[in-house]
Design an enzyme around this catalytic site. Sequence first.
Site, PDB file in Angstrom:
ATOM      1  CD  GLN A  79      -2.292  -3.849   0.754  1.00 17.34           C
ATOM      2  OE1 GLN A  79      -2.936  -4.880   0.723  1.00 17.34           O
ATOM      3  NE2 GLN A  79      -1.500  -3.460  -0.244  1.00 17.34           N
ATOM      4  CB  SER A  81      -5.429  -2.917  -1.369  1.00 11.98           C
ATOM      5  OG  SER A  81      -4.836  -4.175  -1.616  1.00 11.98           O
ATOM      6  CG  ASP A 113      -1.503  -4.874  -3.795  1.00 10.59           C
ATOM      7  OD1 ASP A 113      -1.860  -4.637  -2.625  1.00 10.59           O
ATOM      8  OD2 ASP A 113      -2.287  -4.855  -4.755  1.00 10.59           O
TER       9      ASP A 113
END
Length: 294
Positions: free
Chosen positions: A286, A236, A212
């Site tokens: 993502q 995100s 991430d």
Amino acid sequence: MTDADVRPDDPTAAVLRVLDVEADAETPDLFHATSLAQPGGRVFGGQVLAQALLAAGRTTPAERLPHSLHGYFLRPGDVTKPIALTVERLRDGRSFTARRTHALQDGQPILSMIASFQEEQPGVEYAETMPADVPDPEDVVSALDQLGGIDHPVAKFWTQEAAFDVRHVGGSLYLDADPDPGLGRQAVWMRSRAPLPDDQLLHRALLAYACDQVMLEPVLRRAGRSWVTPGLSMASLDHAMWWHRDVRVDDWLLYVQSTPSAQGGRGLGAARVFTREGVLVATVAQEGMVRLPL
């Protein structure tokens, strides 16, 4: 989790502590967690994603490991507040197990995730190969060296408090934009800064935690911007992962990244994750909110 050779003052130890989610003494399938301190006070998305996966894994047979997850980041979390993780048992089949986890603060979901687990089985076996022209991690500058001398809370967080050594092939975006953004592709070596327990569920969760940090960087690279671009706002929105094979995040992993599209204040990042030996262990995607001054 089992013990590993991690010093109590090592940043990796702090990550392991917050990922060691605690089962509620009275309510089945309810777990409790805390957060790492973060500049800005928001919960790091990779942290709560890993916690949700570990909570789900605590309700599945040990021989079944996660092979995929799909999660949505719904609200910004507050690092000063506890996190409740509620696990819903969606299915227990002959080979597969499915779980839904909600991460809650003040009764409101900050993350909703579904993960699928599978016991090891034989089948067709093939994989893409790692790019051949990538330098070894020892020949790439570390973020610890690049940011270590900067007196700024964010720089200190990504160096003194970072659990992972991150090394961008061809240069990072921490301080400067890519002078030749091209197609928005990048390659990043990453490894935990300390050895970790021999726990495959934990390593797969830590892969979710670590990736991430870099998943939306190809969007910035393609746009010709850096992390210090004035007016930059990023968050995100959702995260998808597929684990193909066992992985160890305390060995060097190469993230080969790209961005197929950006539009409407959103950008999509994709990554294939290889071991140093060239074995494809995971694929990640993502989408994030990426707002830049135009």
